[in-house]
Design a protein around this motif. Sequence first.
Motif, PDB file in Angstrom:
ATOM      1  N   LEU A 280       2.771   5.214   0.184  1.00 16.55           N
ATOM      2  CA  LEU A 280       1.818   4.114   0.341  1.00 16.55           C
ATOM      3  C   LEU A 280       0.680   4.244  -0.649  1.00 16.55           C
ATOM      4  O   LEU A 280       0.230   5.357  -0.947  1.00 16.55           O
ATOM      5  N   LEU A 281       0.201   3.091  -1.167  1.00 15.32           N
ATOM      6  CA  LEU A 281      -0.988   3.036  -2.022  1.00 15.32           C
ATOM      7  C   LEU A 281      -2.075   2.254  -1.298  1.00 15.32           C
ATOM      8  O   LEU A 281      -1.816   1.189  -0.722  1.00 15.32           O
ATOM      9  N   SER A 282      -3.287   2.757  -1.376  1.00 20.18           N
ATOM     10  CA  SER A 282      -4.393   2.057  -0.734  1.00 20.18           C
ATOM     11  C   SER A 282      -5.641   2.158  -1.625  1.00 20.18           C
ATOM     12  O   SER A 282      -6.174   3.254  -1.818  1.00 20.18           O
ATOM     13  N   THR A 292      -9.998   1.339 -10.473  1.00 18.58           N
ATOM     14  CA  THR A 292      -9.821   1.302  -9.017  1.00 18.58           C
ATOM     15  C   THR A 292      -9.392   2.671  -8.511  1.00 18.58           C
ATOM     16  O   THR A 292      -8.446   3.277  -9.028  1.00 18.58           O
ATOM     17  N   SER A 293     -10.107   3.186  -7.500  1.00 20.90           N
ATOM     18  CA  SER A 293      -9.743   4.464  -6.884  1.00 20.90           C
ATOM     19  C   SER A 293      -8.625   4.216  -5.880  1.00 20.90           C
ATOM     20  O   SER A 293      -8.829   3.534  -4.872  1.00 20.90           O
ATOM     21  N   VAL A 294      -7.448   4.772  -6.167  1.00 23.27           N
ATOM     22  CA  VAL A 294      -6.257   4.511  -5.356  1.00 23.27           C
ATOM     23  C   VAL A 294      -5.899   5.776  -4.591  1.00 23.27           C
ATOM     24  O   VAL A 294      -5.712   6.848  -5.172  1.00 23.27           O
ATOM     25  N   VAL A 295      -5.814   5.651  -3.264  1.00 27.04           N
ATOM     26  CA  VAL A 295      -5.366   6.756  -2.413  1.00 27.04           C
ATOM     27  C   VAL A 295      -3.852   6.687  -2.307  1.00 27.04           C
ATOM     28  O   VAL A 295      -3.308   5.663  -1.857  1.00 27.04           O
ATOM     29  N   VAL A 296      -3.194   7.752  -2.741  1.00 24.73           N
ATOM     30  CA  VAL A 296      -1.731   7.818  -2.694  1.00 24.73           C
ATOM     31  C   VAL A 296      -1.327   8.669  -1.509  1.00 24.73           C
ATOM     32  O   VAL A 296      -1.689   9.849  -1.416  1.00 24.73           O
ATOM     33  N   SER A 297      -0.604   8.069  -0.571  1.00 23.42           N
ATOM     34  CA  SER A 297      -0.126   8.783   0.608  1.00 23.42           C
ATOM     35  C   SER A 297       1.354   9.093   0.444  1.00 23.42           C
ATOM     36  O   SER A 297       2.125   8.271  -0.069  1.00 23.42           O
ATOM     37  N   GLY A 298       1.741  10.270   0.883  1.00 27.32           N
ATOM     38  CA  GLY A 298       3.136  10.664   0.745  1.00 27.32           C
ATOM     39  C   GLY A 298       3.387  12.026   1.358  1.00 27.32           C
ATOM     40  O   GLY A 298       2.728  12.416   2.330  1.00 27.32           O
ATOM     41  N   THR A 299       4.317  12.774   0.778  1.00 23.56           N
ATOM     42  CA  THR A 299       4.667  14.109   1.292  1.00 23.56           C
ATOM     43  C   THR A 299       4.834  15.090   0.137  1.00 23.56           C
ATOM     44  O   THR A 299       5.101  14.703  -1.006  1.00 23.56           O
ATOM     45  N   VAL A 340       4.333   2.843  -9.508  1.00 24.87           N
ATOM     46  CA  VAL A 340       3.473   4.028  -9.502  1.00 24.87           C
ATOM     47  C   VAL A 340       4.309   5.237  -9.084  1.00 24.87           C
ATOM     48  O   VAL A 340       4.910   5.241  -8.004  1.00 24.87           O
ATOM     49  N   ASP A 341       4.357   6.222  -9.970  1.00 29.19           N
ATOM     50  CA  ASP A 341       5.103   7.455  -9.708  1.00 29.19           C
ATOM     51  C   ASP A 341       4.168   8.646  -9.871  1.00 29.19           C
ATOM     52  O   ASP A 341       3.110   8.549 -10.504  1.00 29.19           O
ATOM     53  N   VAL A 342       4.568   9.770  -9.330  1.00 28.33           N
ATOM     54  CA  VAL A 342       3.744  10.980  -9.346  1.00 28.33           C
ATOM     55  C   VAL A 342       4.558  12.147  -9.892  1.00 28.33           C
ATOM     56  O   VAL A 342       5.759  12.284  -9.603  1.00 28.33           O
ATOM     57  N   GLU A 354      14.887   7.082  -6.432  1.00 32.07           N
ATOM     58  CA  GLU A 354      14.626   6.196  -5.310  1.00 32.07           C
ATOM     59  C   GLU A 354      15.011   4.751  -5.643  1.00 32.07           C
ATOM     60  O   GLU A 354      14.756   4.264  -6.738  1.00 32.07           O
ATOM     61  N   THR A 355      15.628   4.084  -4.680  1.00 30.65           N
ATOM     62  CA  THR A 355      15.943   2.661  -4.855  1.00 30.65           C
ATOM     63  C   THR A 355      14.718   1.802  -4.527  1.00 30.65           C
ATOM     64  O   THR A 355      14.573   0.688  -5.030  1.00 30.65           O
ATOM     65  N   ARG A 356      13.844   2.306  -3.658  1.00 30.30           N
ATOM     66  CA  ARG A 356      12.620   1.592  -3.309  1.00 30.30           C
ATOM     67  C   ARG A 356      11.439   2.332  -3.897  1.00 30.30           C
ATOM     68  O   ARG A 356      11.157   3.459  -3.549  1.00 30.30           O
ATOM     69  N   ARG A 357      10.733   1.688  -4.821  1.00 32.26           N
ATOM     70  CA  ARG A 357       9.592   2.307  -5.478  1.00 32.26           C
ATOM     71  C   ARG A 357       8.324   1.540  -5.136  1.00 32.26           C
ATOM     72  O   ARG A 357       8.334   0.322  -4.915  1.00 32.26           O
ATOM     73  N   ILE A 358       7.222   2.281  -5.106  1.00 30.48           N
ATOM     74  CA  ILE A 358       5.927   1.707  -4.735  1.00 30.48           C
ATOM     75  C   ILE A 358       5.297   1.054  -5.967  1.00 30.48           C
ATOM     76  O   ILE A 358       5.275   1.641  -7.054  1.00 30.48           O
ATOM     77  N   SER A 359       4.747  -0.164  -5.783  1.00 27.77           N
ATOM     78  CA  SER A 359       4.165  -0.917  -6.899  1.00 27.77           C
ATOM     79  C   SER A 359       2.671  -1.135  -6.684  1.00 27.77           C
ATOM     80  O   SER A 359       2.167  -1.125  -5.552  1.00 27.77           O
TER      81      SER A 359
END
Length: 372
Positions: A280-282, A292-299, A340-342, A354-359
């Motif tokens: 998730l991006l917030s 923009t300060s973007v909080v990246v949530s994940g594992t 957005v990738d890390v 991944e087939t589903r990527r966060i944009s």
Amino acid sequence: GGTSIIMHGHGLESFQNVASKCRFGALVMQATYLNETTLLCETPRVHAPIRMVLELSNNGVDFLDTGFYFSFHKSIFLSSVYPSSVVHGSPTNLTLSGTNFQHVNTTNMFCKYQLTRTSTSLDASTSIAPYFTTIVDIWNETHATCPSPALDVGRYVVSLGSQTDMSTIGGVLLISVPRSTIRRSMPTSCPNTGTSLPIRIHGNNFRNAPNVTCVFGDDKEGKEGKEALSLARFLSSTMMECVPPKFAAGLTNLKLRFGSLITETNSIPFTMYTTPNVLLLSPNRGTTRGGTSVVVSGTNFFPSSLSYCRFGTSWVPTSYVNSTTIICEAPAHYSANVHVDVTMNGVDFTGRKETRRISFRYDEAPTVRRAQ
């Protein structure tokens, strides 16, 4: 033929003349007087294995039966040595291949090593050096083993012979090469899935040899840990490349194993980590001006100086919060949706499989023309 035989006895003073002879069956050879108890004879050449009576004469006519027999056998032939290269200063068990080894008298036969080239580049002009010798162990008619001495860098001719006799049997090439060492790897970590991009290993004295592998695993003294291997690719004398295999996450060791040399380099630390996952991006949108300060949530996030967020093709560093949160500042970009990738190592990014990527959505920044 051509083997020198030393005969010991008494009252040999009468053999001090050119008429003195040795006779092998019907074949007569010159005898050489050494002293009153010792004669030397050289064997004749024969065309088949045979056992002949050995006789002596001090006048070339009357021959005395010595009571000894001399056996001729097929010529011993050396065809190859394995490995054909050894590491400078490291004794190595060598396997010699050839024919007719069963005729070798192991009580006075040795492997002999003579240096023929004396340069670290292995290209210097030929120079003759003394022999090094080690014991030989005959396995069968076609194979024998020798432990090589700790050889300096150079090219050596390996042959069989006695310790005192300068004559030798056969001769195959053995190369002593400088020891390979690892200085560092780039990157120093990667995902543990076995699907990461290649890592590059920097060091010294790498050789373009067959069967070189990257070895990942624990090599602590006295401890046998699990190993995982991947084939290494030679790039230069100071650089190798390999794709890390699937392995357990955590700190481990990395080294190179040269199969053709049967040796290994030193080990360096290397980290295998569980691949992060971006969920998730917030916020998930910002202006084209960036910032923009973007909080990246994940594992599976962890502190790393090589951790970046990638907005489309633009990289920005991350700020680590905890294993499920990092923060990135969106770079400037034209109006568009971008993935957005890390990455945690500066090489391997999420989103490759991944087939589903966060944009993240870039919108044109509003323009204020007038305020009242």
